[in-house]
Write an enzyme that holds these catalytic residues in place. Sequence first.
Site, PDB file in Angstrom:
ATOM      1  N   SER A 206       0.823  -1.196   0.000  1.00 29.08           N
ATOM      2  CA  SER A 206       0.000   0.000   0.000  1.00 29.08           C
ATOM      3  C   SER A 206       0.871   1.266   0.000  1.00 29.08           C
ATOM      4  O   SER A 206       1.612   1.504  -0.958  1.00 29.08           O
ATOM      5  CB  SER A 206      -0.962  -0.025   1.195  1.00 29.08           C
ATOM      6  OG  SER A 206      -1.986   0.931   1.046  1.00 29.08           O
TER       7      SER A 206
ATOM      8  N   HIS B 119      -8.017  -5.311  -0.187  1.00 26.36           N
ATOM      9  CA  HIS B 119      -6.727  -4.628  -0.068  1.00 26.36           C
ATOM     10  C   HIS B 119      -5.732  -5.460   0.738  1.00 26.36           C
ATOM     11  O   HIS B 119      -4.550  -5.505   0.423  1.00 26.36           O
ATOM     12  CB  HIS B 119      -6.955  -3.270   0.613  1.00 26.36           C
ATOM     13  CG  HIS B 119      -5.802  -2.336   0.527  1.00 26.36           C
ATOM     14  ND1 HIS B 119      -5.257  -1.931  -0.671  1.00 26.36           N
ATOM     15  CD2 HIS B 119      -5.083  -1.700   1.501  1.00 26.36           C
ATOM     16  CE1 HIS B 119      -4.261  -1.083  -0.443  1.00 26.36           C
ATOM     17  NE2 HIS B 119      -4.126  -0.949   0.869  1.00 26.36           N
TER      18      HIS B 119
ATOM     19  N   ASP C 297     -10.193  -5.140  -4.319  1.00 28.29           N
ATOM     20  CA  ASP C 297      -9.610  -4.038  -3.552  1.00 28.29           C
ATOM     21  C   ASP C 297     -10.443  -2.766  -3.733  1.00 28.29           C
ATOM     22  O   ASP C 297     -10.626  -2.282  -4.849  1.00 28.29           O
ATOM     23  CB  ASP C 297      -8.173  -3.785  -4.021  1.00 28.29           C
ATOM     24  CG  ASP C 297      -7.374  -2.923  -3.062  1.00 28.29           C
ATOM     25  OD1 ASP C 297      -7.982  -2.100  -2.352  1.00 28.29           O
ATOM     26  OD2 ASP C 297      -6.137  -3.055  -3.053  1.00 28.29           O
TER      27      ASP C 297
END
Length: 270
Positions: free
Chosen positions: A96, A248, A220
């Site tokens: 991320s 995610h 996601d």
Amino acid sequence: MKKMIMGTNHASIAVEDVGDGQPIVFLHGWPFDHQMFEYQYNYFLPRGYRMIGIDFRGFGESDLVIENYGYDTFADDVKRVLEELHIEEAILVGFSMGGAVATRYMARHKGFGIKKLILISAAVPQFAKKPAYSIGIKKSEITAMIEQIQVDRPKLIQDFIKKLFHEKTLVSYKGWLTNLAVGSSSYGVILSALAMRDENVREDLEKITVSTLICHGKKDTVCSYEVVEEMTQLISKTIVVPFRKSGHAIFHDETEKLNRTMLMFIQNKN
């Protein structure tokens, strides 16, 4: 073994360094710390790899020093860590926000010490929507999140964690992630959210020259799977593995598949 290494602006950067063998360097996502990779550490350590988990400044046990806070500073801290530990031929893993920082690192420091790159649910080329970029989260939503941090950070963290998963998640696991996030500094969480809102690593992606594994969840809702197409266009050497049952948090939704995929990529001679 926990080590404190001096980063830029005299910030002490906390580093977990355990095991022997080829090093794998982990860059965590927002708003957690390096411990989020616990199930990767448990998988790779008995297979003869060296785990190096870095807490970004203001996260985990690293100092919060606010001067020049952002992706450049994060990348410079990573460089200091790799230099101090004499790291060569490492695998750099970014999740991320950590994926965006890994991208900036590869461009800013010309891939110093890195043999291969793994981007997991990466927040690239940018996290926020802009007039010329329709993928991502609205800047106003990110600004609202920052405002909520200042009045009820635990609630904001709990709400964010709910968005990470596609597979059913135990309450205890969500609680563990919440504790990791709450353990970081409030202002560091705010400053990094501002960085995610405002920074762009599109040009950095074009400067990545090492073999790169892209792992991204089809479900996601934080960093849309749509970004994968742009990553493959901008990075010269990529292998894309979609995670069809993941949101995610691939590291939770399809843990075994992620670990196996990473191992196969690392062991591949190409």
